[in-house]
Design a protein around this motif. Structure first.
Motif, mmCIF file in Angstrom:
data_model
loop_
_atom_site.group_PDB
_atom_site.id
_atom_site.type_symbol
_atom_site.label_atom_id
_atom_site.label_comp_id
_atom_site.label_asym_id
_atom_site.label_seq_id
_atom_site.Cartn_x
_atom_site.Cartn_y
_atom_site.Cartn_z
ATOM 1 N N ARG A 92 37.890 34.850 50.203
ATOM 2 C CA ARG A 92 38.121 35.312 49.683
ATOM 3 C C ARG A 92 36.297 35.243 48.218
ATOM 4 O O ARG A 92 36.236 35.683 47.683
ATOM 5 C CB ARG A 92 38.908 35.869 47.921
ATOM 6 C CG ARG A 92 39.635 36.579 49.044
ATOM 7 C CD ARG A 92 41.155 36.637 48.159
ATOM 8 N NE ARG A 92 42.040 37.298 48.921
ATOM 9 C CZ ARG A 92 43.597 36.598 49.101
ATOM 10 N NH1 ARG A 92 43.381 35.633 49.340
ATOM 11 N NH2 ARG A 92 44.401 37.279 49.735
ATOM 12 N N ARG A 93 36.603 33.732 48.497
ATOM 13 C CA ARG A 93 35.719 33.031 47.525
ATOM 14 C C ARG A 93 34.513 33.314 48.233
ATOM 15 O O ARG A 93 33.060 32.951 47.899
ATOM 16 C CB ARG A 93 35.372 31.141 48.285
ATOM 17 C CG ARG A 93 35.176 30.712 46.870
ATOM 18 C CD ARG A 93 35.866 29.549 46.699
ATOM 19 N NE ARG A 93 35.566 28.272 46.842
ATOM 20 C CZ ARG A 93 35.571 27.340 46.718
ATOM 21 N NH1 ARG A 93 36.525 26.946 47.629
ATOM 22 N NH2 ARG A 93 35.327 25.929 46.475
ATOM 23 N N ILE A 150 43.631 41.015 53.000
ATOM 24 C CA ILE A 150 42.238 40.841 53.135
ATOM 25 C C ILE A 150 41.208 41.750 53.236
ATOM 26 O O ILE A 150 39.880 41.483 52.724
ATOM 27 C CB ILE A 150 42.401 39.803 54.564
ATOM 28 C CG1 ILE A 150 40.879 38.194 53.867
ATOM 29 C CG2 ILE A 150 41.975 39.736 55.517
ATOM 30 C CD1 ILE A 150 41.236 37.395 53.018
ATOM 31 N N LYS A 190 31.793 42.509 51.094
ATOM 32 C CA LYS A 190 33.450 42.814 51.348
ATOM 33 C C LYS A 190 33.517 42.302 52.791
ATOM 34 O O LYS A 190 33.132 42.318 53.358
ATOM 35 C CB LYS A 190 32.225 44.080 51.791
ATOM 36 C CG LYS A 190 31.981 45.148 50.944
ATOM 37 C CD LYS A 190 33.078 46.238 48.823
ATOM 38 C CE LYS A 190 32.019 46.551 48.364
ATOM 39 N NZ LYS A 190 33.863 46.048 46.844
ATOM 40 N N SER A 247 33.167 36.771 47.279
ATOM 41 C CA SER A 247 32.957 36.718 45.684
ATOM 42 C C SER A 247 31.083 35.931 45.744
ATOM 43 O O SER A 247 30.690 36.494 44.202
ATOM 44 C CB SER A 247 33.700 35.444 44.745
ATOM 45 O OG SER A 247 34.067 34.388 45.190
ATOM 46 N N PHE A 307 42.486 32.103 54.442
ATOM 47 C CA PHE A 307 42.185 33.496 53.036
ATOM 48 C C PHE A 307 41.234 33.441 51.705
ATOM 49 O O PHE A 307 40.850 33.806 50.969
ATOM 50 C CB PHE A 307 43.626 34.530 52.721
ATOM 51 C CG PHE A 307 43.631 35.037 53.817
ATOM 52 C CD1 PHE A 307 42.376 35.033 55.554
ATOM 53 C CD2 PHE A 307 44.673 35.825 54.505
ATOM 54 C CE1 PHE A 307 43.529 35.685 56.477
ATOM 55 C CE2 PHE A 307 45.527 36.391 55.276
ATOM 56 C CZ PHE A 307 44.730 36.545 56.068
ATOM 57 N N ASP A 351 38.389 45.024 52.970
ATOM 58 C CA ASP A 351 38.257 45.612 51.927
ATOM 59 C C ASP A 351 38.122 47.300 52.703
ATOM 60 O O ASP A 351 38.599 48.269 52.226
ATOM 61 C CB ASP A 351 36.785 44.827 50.982
ATOM 62 C CG ASP A 351 36.827 44.498 51.003
ATOM 63 O OD1 ASP A 351 37.436 44.801 49.262
ATOM 64 O OD2 ASP A 351 36.279 43.199 51.019
#
Lengths: 508, 332
Positions: free
Chosen positions: A199-200, A221, A45, A203, A195, A223
């Motif tokens: 995100r990578r 960006i 997150k 993940s 960004f 959570d």
């Protein structure tokens, strides 16, 4: 172990939470920086940390990075209580921090800087420069950063240095990646790349802490958002439960208007500072402006726009290449601070600790530094006169200090700043240049600094204020000049100014 | 906007072709040219300069400064300094000769000498790196303490090598295969080893990082104090080795041995392009700095220039070289 391994595989299995801080407290001399703050990071997150300058974000991050030690509270990483006693401890726990200030060795190449935390070595313990070059190039290629791995870091512009720092955080296995205002000097394209990288990372199960006060970035960006204010946690919520207004409300906690008292009237007509066609080797290109007695002229710009360079050039501190500076009708020539001070222009530096204060010396000597001649009798400083003059300012500015003999390092940031203002005003200035006057000062003290600046203008000084803080700019300035890449890209009056206009000019 | 920068790097190890170019950009080439020019000049000006005997003599003297210079170079790159090395180089002769006279063993003497050097390095390093006292002050203090202790112990007289051990004579004066003197050999081996260390071992890079920016080094997880501490120990041990060779050349433990040596060495290190601020410089440069100063002193002597003028000339050259360096850096 090296770049290949990091982005492609998860660094840790999903244990929840990745890190838990509870009841964190931290006190500095004169300031309670953090009080009972909690922060929980979940794997995969992106957790945004928000707050105004001085809210405690940096302190919290530095505790997480092992730079500062907490005074109270507990840190659990992967469920195990851990003491982070040094940056090395934090790195071992897989906590990678991208600091706002560039933390690279400028004499080393980009590639070497990526690997200084852990050099890849061959069987006999020699550094494998081939691996370093190859892995650095591969890392840059994979994350799409366009930086030459063989370049010396000191030769690169700040934005590229910042990308190198970000890349370094990804070169080794990480469990938690912390980014402290990583976009402050990046272009929109670079921000988009960053960004993608974030995100990578998420993940792959890495917990990301993202510090920023750019709202749009947070909504894009993050959570979860935790807001700090005055060293306390105000809220932690999923980003979806927030609106722009609710976030600002949490951050500021009071109406902006109250922060900016305004006692002065309309500026007078007499021009005290006139700058024409000013250029320097370092940054500035053809800068021209005027400042009048009794007004606050605010300069805004993103990091690297040239605000500080301008401030230092117009007071005679930094050399200039071409152009003319006139203070109250007199040319600033020869171009040095001695002339500047005698013409009545002084600088309140953005870097209080190294360019303003003499930390080990008492309040008295810090305040009287620029006006010793006034107190001199036959070449000796008359201490009685010195003391009474400084005491007058301590009373007038309500500087909180146990006495004039107190070492200035023990005062809070706000009070230190007041002492520095006193130093210049004692001298009898016509113009004061203030560069980031509230950096590192807690919110309560900020409004006192604002009130002081307002009073100075009301007394007929021309105030030139360099700031990167939008509320400060809009709340305090009579006129606003926006800088980008060393030039003034827009000038507007307070009434015409909007955030959008200013930002557009700053990005141009 | 992002743009690809093709700055060829000015520092740090890299491919051979770039390495050569990087070398040009740095001081080493200028130093090398100065050294060659100096040798050519003195060869033309004096008949006795370019003789095997004289050159060997110069190299022998340079070896001692080189060994100590490597240590000081390492320490200055890490951001600290040691001016006690002259006193130490003189002092190690005492345990060396005294133990030799007692036991008849050169090895035990050397062990005693190195142990003394180690102790001095540990104390200097502890006070400077861990307690945080400015290293110039700490080592200025130990410079006086060590020299004073030497005077007290020896009663201001030299301690002779009573047994006249051949092996003791050989280490400072002998030659390997009759060609290369042992001090030169020691200097070359140590120089190669430390150049390798500084360029290719993580510890060497840490020394640069710690000297270049201690805060960044700490954030990168380095134990800055420990790195600096080790640099102090290295510096003292190398000064000790230099002192052992010196003692052998003098054939005894001489109470005034190494007087002023620290400043010759620091001057050579600075001339060699090492920044006193730390983080910048190379040991190859240090070696060139040592050679330049050694050949300069010898050549001026050959030309019968008075010692007084030799001092003035050396001083001016050091200031000019560092000023040139500074101006070049500023022009960038």
């Amino acid at each position: 172990m090296h770049a290949d391994a990091t982005i492609d595989e998860p660094a840790v299995a999903t244990i929840d939470p990745a890190m838990e801080m509870t009841g964190i407290g931290k006190r500095f001399p004169g300031v309670l920086a953090l009080e009972n703050v909690g922060l929980t990071l979940e794997p995969g997150k992106v957790h945004a940390l928000m707050g105004e300058n001085g809210a405690g974000k940096s302190t919290l991050i530095k505790i997480l990075a092992g730079v500062y030690q907490k005074d109270a509270g507990a840190i659990r990483i992967g469920g195990v209580e851990t003491d982070l006693r040094s940056p090395r401890d934090a790195l071992r726990q897989g906590i990678k921090v991208v600091f706002q200030e560039i933390a690279l060795i400028s004499e080393f190449t980009v590639a070497e800087n990526i690997f200084i935390e852990e050099y890849p070595v061959n069987g006999v313990g020699s550094i494998s420069w081939k691996t370093i070059r190859r892995d650095a190039a591969a890392l840059f290629e994979r994350i799409g950063f366009n930086v030459d791995p063989a370049a010396k870091v000191g030769d690169l512009p700040v934005s590229q240095q910042q990308m190198v720092e970000i890349a370094r955080a990804l070169a080794h296995e990480a469990r938690i990646v912390v980014m402290d205002e990583p976009t402050s000097s990046l272009t929109p394209n670079e921000v988009a790349l960053l960004f993608g990288v974030i995100r990578r990372l998420a993940s792959l199960g890495i917990a990301v802490v993202y510090v920023s006060h750019k709202l749009d970035e947070i909504f894009e960006i993050a959570d979860t958002v935790t807001v700090l204010r005055d060293g306390r946690r105000i809220s932690t919520k999923p980003v979806g439960e927030h609106t722009h207004d609710s976030l600002i409300q949490d951050m500021i906690g009071r109406r902006i208007e109250n922060l900016f008292p305004r006692s002065r009237g309309v500026a007078r007509d007499d021009v005290v500072v006139k700058v024409e066609g000013l250029s320097t080797d370092s940054k500035l290109k053809d800068v021209s402006f005027e400042a009048r007695a009794g007004e606050v002229l605010g300069f805004f710009g993103l990091m690297g726009a040239g605000r500080t360079e301008l401030a230092k050039a117009i007071v005679g501190y930094d050399p200039i290449k071409t152009g003319r500076i006139t203070i109250a009708g007199q040319p600033l020539s020869p171009h040095n601070t001695r002339t500047g001070v005698s013409l009545g222009i002084g600088l309140l530096s953005e870097d209080r600790k190294t360019e303003g204060l003499m930390l080990e010396l008492p309040v008295l000597q810090n305040a009287s530094l620029a006006s010793l001649e006034q107190f001199a009798r036959a070449g000796f400083v008359d201490e009685k006169r010195e003391k009474s003059a400084v005491q007058a300012f301590v009373d007038r500015f309500r500087i909180k200090t146990p006495g004039l003999g107190q070492q200035i390092k023990n005062l809070s940031g706000g009070n230190q700043q007041k002492v520095l203002l006193a130093r210049w005003l004692m001298r009898g200035l016509k113009v004061i240049v203030v560069d980031e006057p509230t950096r590192g000062i807690d919110v309560g003290a900020k409004s006192e600094i604002f009130a002081l600046i307002d009073q100075l203008a009301a007394q007929g000084l021309a105030v030139i204020m360099m700031t990167s803080e939008m509320p400060e700019l809009l709340g305090l300035s009579d006129r606003i000049a926006v800088m980008a890449e060393g030039r003034i890209t827009a000038t507007m009056s307070r009434d015409d100014a909007t955030q959008e206009k200013i930002l557009n000019a700053a990005i141009a | 906007m992002p743009q690809s920068l093709s700055l060829s790097a000015a520092a740090g190890p890299k491919r051979p072709s770039e390495w050569l170019r990087a070398l040009f950009r740095r001081n080493e080439i200028a130093l090398l040219l100065s050294l060659v020019a100096l040798i050519v000049f003195f060869s033309l000006a004096s008949d006795s300069f370019l003789t095997t005997r004289n050159i060997t003599n110069v190299l022998g003297q340079a070896s001692l400064a080189m060994v100590a210079g490597i240590g000081v170079g390492v320490l200055v790159i890490s951001g600290e300094i040691d001016v006690s090395i002259g006193s130490l180089a003189g002092a190690v002769g005492i345990p060396l000769v005294v133990i030799m006279n007692m036991t008849g063993s050169l090895e035990l003497g050397i062990a005693g000498a190195l142990l003394l050097a180690l102790c001095v390095g540990v104390v200097n390093g502890f006070l400077a790196a861990y307690i945080g006292i400015n290293s110039l002050i700490v080592t200025l203090g130990s410079m006086f303490v060590i020299r004073g202790a030497v005077y007290l112990y020896t009663g201001q007289k030299a301690i002779p090598d009573d047994l006249m051990l051949e092996s003791f004579y050989q280490i400072g004066n002998g030659r390997l295969f009759g060609a290369i003197s042992y001090p030169a050999l020691v200097a070359i081996v140590l120089l190669s080893a430390f150049i390798y260390l500084m360029r290719h071992r993580p510890f060497g890079r840490k020394l640069y990082a710690v000297g270049g920016n201690p805060e960044v080094a700490r954030l990168a997880g380095y134990d800055v104090k420990r790195v600096k501490f080790i640099a102090f120990v290295i510096c003292s041990l190398l000064a000790g080795i230099s002192g052992i060779l010196l003692s052998s050349r003098l054939g005894s433990a001489v109470h005034v041995a190494g007087l002023g040596f620290e400043f010759q060495v620091v001057a050579a290190v600075v001339l060699g392009g090492v920044s006193l601020a730390g983080g910048i410089g190379s040991l190859f440069g240090v070696a060139l700095g040592v050679l330049i100063l050694s050949f300069l002193a010898n050549g001026l002597g050959m030309l019968n220039i008075a010692t007084e003028w030799q001092l003035v000339t050396t001083g001016l050259i050091i200031i000019a070289a560092v000023a040139f360096d500074e101006l070049k850096r500023r022009a960038k």
